[in-house]
Design an enzyme around this catalytic site. Structure first.
Site, short mmCIF file in Angstrom:
data_model
loop_
_atom_site.label_atom_id
_atom_site.label_comp_id
_atom_site.label_asym_id
_atom_site.label_seq_id
_atom_site.Cartn_x
_atom_site.Cartn_y
_atom_site.Cartn_z
N THR A 26 2.56 103.54 -3.45
CA THR A 26 2.59 102.14 -3.86
C THR A 26 2.78 101.17 -3.11
O THR A 26 3.82 101.47 -1.88
CB THR A 26 3.51 102.54 -5.01
OG1 THR A 26 3.78 101.33 -5.92
CG2 THR A 26 4.71 103.35 -5.03
N GLY A 150 1.00 103.88 -19.37
CA GLY A 150 1.63 102.49 -19.62
C GLY A 150 1.10 101.49 -18.52
O GLY A 150 -0.03 102.04 -17.82
N ASN A 153 2.83 96.00 -16.32
CA ASN A 153 4.04 94.63 -15.87
C ASN A 153 5.76 94.97 -16.80
O ASN A 153 6.08 94.37 -15.99
CB ASN A 153 3.55 93.77 -16.58
CG ASN A 153 2.93 94.81 -18.76
OD1 ASN A 153 3.23 95.16 -18.14
ND2 ASN A 153 3.23 93.32 -19.67
N LYS A 176 2.25 109.01 -18.36
CA LYS A 176 1.68 108.53 -17.50
C LYS A 176 2.33 106.67 -16.82
O LYS A 176 1.32 106.55 -17.25
CB LYS A 176 0.27 109.24 -17.11
CG LYS A 176 -0.31 108.24 -15.68
CD LYS A 176 -2.34 108.18 -15.73
CE LYS A 176 -2.52 106.82 -15.45
NZ LYS A 176 -2.50 105.82 -14.86
N SER A 178 1.46 103.19 -14.91
CA SER A 178 -0.29 102.95 -14.10
C SER A 178 0.15 103.24 -12.37
O SER A 178 1.35 103.33 -12.10
CB SER A 178 0.37 100.84 -14.31
OG SER A 178 -0.65 100.48 -13.61
N VAL A 230 -7.92 95.71 -22.87
CA VAL A 230 -9.21 96.38 -23.99
C VAL A 230 -9.90 97.13 -24.48
O VAL A 230 -9.49 97.64 -24.98
CB VAL A 230 -9.81 94.68 -24.98
CG1 VAL A 230 -10.32 95.19 -25.34
CG2 VAL A 230 -8.51 94.11 -24.87
N GLU A 250 -1.73 98.78 -27.70
CA GLU A 250 -0.96 97.63 -27.15
C GLU A 250 -1.29 97.06 -26.46
O GLU A 250 -1.06 97.34 -24.80
CB GLU A 250 0.74 97.94 -26.79
CG GLU A 250 1.78 98.34 -28.04
CD GLU A 250 1.71 97.46 -29.13
OE1 GLU A 250 1.32 96.15 -28.85
OE2 GLU A 250 2.18 97.58 -29.63
N CYS A 284 2.01 90.38 -21.98
CA CYS A 284 0.47 90.47 -22.81
C CYS A 284 0.29 89.45 -24.04
O CYS A 284 -0.04 88.91 -24.38
CB CYS A 284 0.34 91.45 -23.06
SG CYS A 284 1.68 92.35 -24.50
N GLU A 385 -8.16 86.93 -21.06
CA GLU A 385 -7.40 87.75 -20.36
C GLU A 385 -6.92 86.43 -19.02
O GLU A 385 -7.37 87.45 -18.66
CB GLU A 385 -6.49 88.81 -21.32
CG GLU A 385 -4.91 88.56 -20.87
CD GLU A 385 -4.74 89.83 -21.30
OE1 GLU A 385 -5.77 90.87 -21.04
OE2 GLU A 385 -3.32 89.95 -21.37
N GLY A 458 -4.91 95.29 -30.43
CA GLY A 458 -4.45 96.77 -31.00
C GLY A 458 -4.30 96.86 -32.36
O GLY A 458 -4.85 96.56 -33.50
N GLU A 462 4.97 99.05 -32.41
CA GLU A 462 6.05 99.45 -31.69
C GLU A 462 7.46 99.14 -32.34
O GLU A 462 6.88 97.64 -32.89
CB GLU A 462 5.59 99.41 -30.38
CG GLU A 462 4.49 100.11 -29.74
CD GLU A 462 4.85 100.30 -27.86
OE1 GLU A 462 4.66 99.32 -27.17
OE2 GLU A 462 3.92 101.37 -27.30
P1 NDP Z 1 -5.10 98.78 -17.69
O1 NDP Z 1 -6.21 98.56 -18.98
O2 NDP Z 1 -5.95 98.93 -16.65
O3 NDP Z 1 -4.60 100.36 -17.50
C1 NDP Z 1 -3.30 101.02 -18.22
C2 NDP Z 1 -3.21 101.77 -17.85
O4 NDP Z 1 -4.12 102.72 -18.56
C3 NDP Z 1 -2.81 102.50 -16.68
O5 NDP Z 1 -2.22 103.41 -17.00
C4 NDP Z 1 -4.02 102.73 -15.93
O6 NDP Z 1 -4.11 103.92 -15.15
C5 NDP Z 1 -4.47 103.68 -17.25
N1 NDP Z 1 -6.25 103.60 -17.89
C6 NDP Z 1 -6.57 103.62 -16.84
N2 NDP Z 1 -8.46 104.11 -17.50
C7 NDP Z 1 -7.87 105.19 -18.58
C8 NDP Z 1 -8.52 105.90 -18.87
N3 NDP Z 1 -10.15 105.64 -18.94
N4 NDP Z 1 -8.01 106.85 -19.53
C9 NDP Z 1 -6.43 106.85 -20.17
N5 NDP Z 1 -6.23 106.08 -19.40
C10 NDP Z 1 -6.83 105.03 -18.57
O7 NDP Z 1 -4.08 97.47 -17.79
P2 NDP Z 1 -2.99 97.07 -17.13
O8 NDP Z 1 -1.69 97.84 -16.01
O9 NDP Z 1 -4.12 96.41 -16.05
O10 NDP Z 1 -2.25 96.31 -17.65
C11 NDP Z 1 -2.57 94.72 -18.12
C12 NDP Z 1 -3.47 94.97 -19.99
O11 NDP Z 1 -2.76 95.69 -20.35
C13 NDP Z 1 -3.29 93.34 -19.98
O12 NDP Z 1 -4.37 93.28 -20.96
C14 NDP Z 1 -2.30 93.93 -21.03
O13 NDP Z 1 -2.37 91.95 -21.76
C15 NDP Z 1 -2.20 94.56 -21.39
N6 NDP Z 1 -0.90 94.65 -22.29
C16 NDP Z 1 -1.18 95.06 -23.12
C17 NDP Z 1 1.02 94.80 -23.85
C18 NDP Z 1 1.05 94.81 -25.47
O14 NDP Z 1 1.74 95.28 -25.63
N7 NDP Z 1 0.37 94.53 -25.97
C19 NDP Z 1 1.94 94.40 -22.90
C20 NDP Z 1 1.43 94.99 -21.43
C21 NDP Z 1 0.40 94.59 -21.38
P3 NDP Z 1 -4.03 103.42 -13.49
O15 NDP Z 1 -3.05 101.91 -13.50
O16 NDP Z 1 -3.16 103.91 -12.70
O17 NDP Z 1 -4.86 102.63 -13.09
#
Ligand code: NDP
Length: 488
Positions: A26, A150, A153, A176, A178, A230, A250, A284, A385, A458, A462
């Site tokens: 990290t 999670g 951000n 888990k 990020s 998404v 979310e 987000c 986005e 979503g 929450e």
């Molecule tokens: P990602 O979708 O890339 O990742 C989200 C989490 O899912 C990470 O922990 C990631 O792991 C994990 N992940 C990835 N692939 C899989 C899979 N196949 N199965 C299960 N888990 C998986 O999002 P980001 O971390 O890049 O965050 C940014 C996004 O999150 C933006 O689109 C933003 O809008 C959204 N967001 C939404 C919020 C809301 O409340 N609506 C609030 C904050 C952000 P790893 O990172 O380790 O690959």
């Protein structure tokens, strides 16, 4: 900050070594320095976490709500006591400004746990009187082992937003974070244990996407709650369908902020800045499509640009800094690429949008907040986005036109309206396809107010009392007070 020791998994109330033999680094995005190595969970480790969570569930779910509340409130006190050290860790891992982390990130997590601890003792079913003295009652029971994944951000806030309602309802949790920001969820696990949470009730398995997928597919897990993009949301839902898990998603957004010509312009400018530039735009619910009525466009832009030009970009740890580092180099490239796309599409870059080199932080990911004007609704910068500080200002003429344009998106996370006309405010809100809306403000997320999206932003909500429904299931019980009426 000196390099931290290797981070282990947190299972059954203590740190344990992962069995995969694999790690990831990290990185502090502001400096490019490695903060530490983090162990990656194997499928056996995930199984171990599920077993621990099942054992923890048996103890935790049988406690009274008041007992659970007491433990959760101790965690709240510990979070507040350790606010400053946690904020340093969060800023190091995310690059966000300390002036945000030290009063928002940990505090909003603590407030969330405090809120759900307050509800824990009143999670009840109902009594339903039927004919002839018969009656039914319902039990609001926890689901069992819940997994939560999670985004990067708001790492500790997301871990709290997901764990607090789950735990208040009597579930156990496997979290888990990020891979980009794995550190503070582990600190939260330590705090929960110190507060008295039984072993196995809150576990952390670190890793990349595949670890998330293992959780989404695991047949010992009853629910998955994801905050992410998404595309990941779709993948998680597909994985969860194999065991028909409960799902809360979310996801992302491209939300509209509509400023009518009777709006208080200073407030609207404040909101537009908060809705686009807070946390380097990595939020987000950001109102990245700012629809401004043509009559006030010039006045709005003049104030907006004057105030944006005073924003301080720099060392995230410096309390004067408004704009810290984007999360990593690839993300910075993505944001800068969108700025180029906007220019090529014919929008006018009226302010910012350049990469910035900060003295002493030459490896950081700093970009000036960008303001595009002359944006047309069909441009990519107005539809996709970006997740960076890139505001698209779009002018409009009348209410019907702006509502149609605001709704013309696959997303539906949030929306805001600025006007002094109360009828118009409520009418427009009624017609907007978004799950979380604000009138004359933006991005305010009090824990009492449900948060979540319409359309592809979503599923589920929450926060607020409604979150309880997403972490419980209803058992209906019929009670016969007379004889069984039988025709045979
Ligand atoms: P990602 O979708 O890339 O990742 C989200 C989490 O899912 C990470 O922990 C990631 O792991 C994990 N992940 C990835 N692939 C899989 C899979 N196949 N199965 C299960 N888990 C998986 O999002 P980001 O971390 O890049 O965050 C940014 C996004 O999150 C933006 O689109 C933003 O809008 C959204 N967001 C939404 C919020 C809301 O409340 N609506 C609030 C904050 C952000 P790893 O990172 O380790 O690959």
């Amino acid at each position: 900050m000196a390099q931290l020791p290797i981070q282990k998994l947190y299972i059954n109330g203590r740190y344990v070594d992962a069995t995969s033999g694999e790690t990831f680094e990290t990185i502090n995005p502001a400096t490019g320095d490695v903060i530490c190595d983090v162990q990656i969970a194997s499928s056996q480790d995930v199984d171990k976490a599920v077993e621990a969570a099942k054992t923890g569930f048996k103890i935790w779910s049988k406690m009274s709500g008041t007992e659970r509340s007491r433990i959760l409130l101790r965690a709240v006190a510990l979070l507040r006591e350790r606010n400053d050290e946690l904020a340093i860790l969060e800023v190091t891992d995310t690059g966000k400004p300390m002036q945000e982390a030290n009063c928002v990130d940990i505090e909003s997590g603590a407030e969330c746990i405090e809120y759900f601890a307050g509800l824990a003792a009143s999670i009840n079913g109902e009594h339903i009187q039927l004919a002839n003295g018969n009656f039914a009652y319902t039990r609001k029971e926890p689901l069992g082992v819940c997994a939560a994944i999670g985004a990067w951000n708001y790492p500790i806030q997301i871990a709290c937003w997901k764990s607090a309602p789950a735990l208040a309802c009597g579930n156990s949790v496997i979290y888990k974070a990020s891979e980009v920001t794995p550190l503070t969820a582990l600190k939260l696990a330590e705090i929960y244990t110190e507060a008295g949470l039984p072993a196995g009730v809150f576990n952390v398995v670190s890793g990349l996407g595949p670890v998330g997928q293992m959780l989404a597919e695991h047949d010992g897990i009853e629910k998955i709650s994801l905050t992410g993009s998404v595309p990941t949301g779709k993948r998680v839902m597909e994985s969860a369908s194999k065991t028909l898990k409960h799902v809360t998603l979310e996801l992302g957004g491209k939300s509209p902020l509509i400023v009518f010509n009777d709006a208080n312009i200073d407030n609207a400018v404040s909101a537009a800045m908060l809705a686009n530039f807070y946390t380097q735009g990595e939020i987000c619910s950001n109102g990245t499509r700012v629809f401004v009525h043509k009559d006030i466009k010039d006045a709005f832009l003049e104030k907006l640009i004057a105030r944006t030009s005073k924003m301080v970009i720099g060392n995230p740890m410096d309390l004067e800094t408004h704009v810290g580092s984007l999360i990593h180099k690839d993300h910075m490239k993505k944001v800068l690429n969108y700025i180029e796309i906007g220019k090529k599409e014919g929008a006018t870059l009226s302010y910012g949008g350049n990469q910035v080199t900060v003295e002493g932080f030459e490896n950081g990911c700093f970009v000036e907040p960008a303001i595009f004007t002359d944006v047309k609704a069909d441009m990519r910068i107005a539809n996709e986005e970006i997740f960076g500080a890139v505001m698209s200002v779009i002018t409009f003429d009348n209410e019907d036109e702006v509502v149609a344009a605001a709704n013309d998106t696959q997303f539906g996370l949030a929306a805001g309206v600025f006007t002094q006309d109360i009828n118009r405010a409520h009418r427009v809100i009624e017609n907007l396809e978004a799950g979380t809306c604000w009138i004359n403000n933006y991005n305010i997320t009090p824990i009492e107010m449900p948060f979540g999206g319409y359309k592809q932003s979503g599923i589920g909500r929450e926060n607020g009392t409604v979150a309880i429904n997403h972490f419980t299931q209803i058992k209906s019980v019929y009670v016969e007070m007379g004889d069984v009426d039988c025709p045979y």
